[in-house]
Enzyme design. Structure first.
Site, PDB file in Angstrom:
ATOM      1  N   HIS A   1      14.929  37.636 -11.316  1.00 60.73           N
ATOM      2  CA  HIS A   1      16.361  37.625 -11.011  1.00 60.73           C
ATOM      3  C   HIS A   1      16.912  39.046 -10.810  1.00 60.73           C
ATOM      4  O   HIS A   1      18.097  39.215 -10.531  1.00 60.73           O
ATOM      5  CB  HIS A   1      17.126  36.890 -12.139  1.00 60.73           C
TER       6      HIS A   1
ATOM      7  N   LYS B   1      17.806  42.446  -8.944  1.00 61.52           N
ATOM      8  CA  LYS B   1      18.142  42.858  -7.574  1.00 61.52           C
ATOM      9  C   LYS B   1      18.416  44.357  -7.652  1.00 61.52           C
ATOM     10  O   LYS B   1      19.560  44.775  -7.568  1.00 61.52           O
ATOM     11  CB  LYS B   1      19.402  42.151  -7.051  1.00 61.52           C
TER      12      LYS B   1
ATOM     13  N   ASP C   1      13.491  57.420  -4.378  1.00 60.73           N
ATOM     14  CA  ASP C   1      13.011  58.776  -4.715  1.00 60.73           C
ATOM     15  C   ASP C   1      12.970  59.049  -6.217  1.00 60.73           C
ATOM     16  O   ASP C   1      13.108  60.208  -6.633  1.00 60.73           O
ATOM     17  CB  ASP C   1      13.889  59.851  -4.045  1.00 60.73           C
TER      18      ASP C   1
END
Ligand SMILES: [Zn+2]
Ligand SMILES: [Zn+2]
Lengths: 151, 151
Positions: B95, B97, B102
């Site tokens: 779940h 996101k 970098d």
């Protein structure tokens, strides 16, 4: 480093699947939980908000019509407990999962605030006092609150 | 305040529904987008990652079996483009996101990285360089990456 801005990140699933820990982030490993651990509940939002409400904390909850309409959404329970809830007026789906505590502490992340999510999903929760991050959420909350239906 | 840690929050739906803006957060209002605005795409993850991949950026993508199995998940397309993708081995639902750029810039929020989400849902994206927030996500990504199936 005293006086530093508070920042913390929690990841789930975790042994420490306890919502009070999220709401007392400065002591993430001491249990202040009145909910027996491992007990399933349909809504940790309800548990946490009603618990804070009983302590006299002013709480405002934003939701959308889709959520308010589902069985077990707890919106009616929150309102009967005296907690202010406002519902989105349009068809735009509410996908936010954030809370601002005392206009100072932001709690946001992927977590949908259910015990299932805490125990079964890979989730993150970010807790911060950084004003550059907290202030935009306060502003957005107030904007939505003013546009939403109090009924 | 020069030398300050970069922090930014974006809210959706927005007129500015353009993924390149999210990936160039220091100039959120100048369009660097090669995707025509308003065009529906099934996966902004694919668009953004393949675009960065073409620029020579090393990309690692984590997903779960549920997502990899759905039609239009773009995982096959990413792999054919030479992007490393690893899949969760268990039944735990992914779940998260978030993205780390970098090893320095964290992008996280409610957004599911689809154009539908950007245009139709109330969503938030938080972008920060704050090491106390970025480092735990890097650590968690590496932990999951090492446990996940490269095949
Ligand atoms: Zn507890
Ligand atoms: Zn653009």
């Amino acid at each position: 480093r005293p006086g530093r801005t508070f920042n913390e990140v929690l990841f789930f699933p975790s042994e420490m699947a306890c919502m009070e820990h999220i709401f007392t982030p400065s002591s993430p490993y001491s249990c202040m939980c009145s909910l027996p651990h491992g007990v399933e509940t349909s809504s940790l939002v309800f548990f946490v908000t009603s618990s804070l409400h009983r302590k006299g904390v002013t709480i405002r909850v934003l939701t959308d019509k889709d959520y308010a309409a589902i069985t077990g959404s707890q919106i009616g329970v929150l309102r009967r407990a005296g907690i202010c809830v406002r519902c989105g007026v349009g068809s735009v789906h509410m996908h936010h999962k954030f809370a601002v505590i005392d206009g100072r502490l932001l709690i946001t992340g992927s977590l949908n605030w259910t015990l299932t999510a805490v125990q079964s999903n890979m989730e993150n929760i970010l807790v911060t006092e950084e004003p550059d991050l907290v202030q935009p959420f306060i502003k957005e909350f107030r904007r939505l609150w003013n546009h939403y239906d109090p009924a």
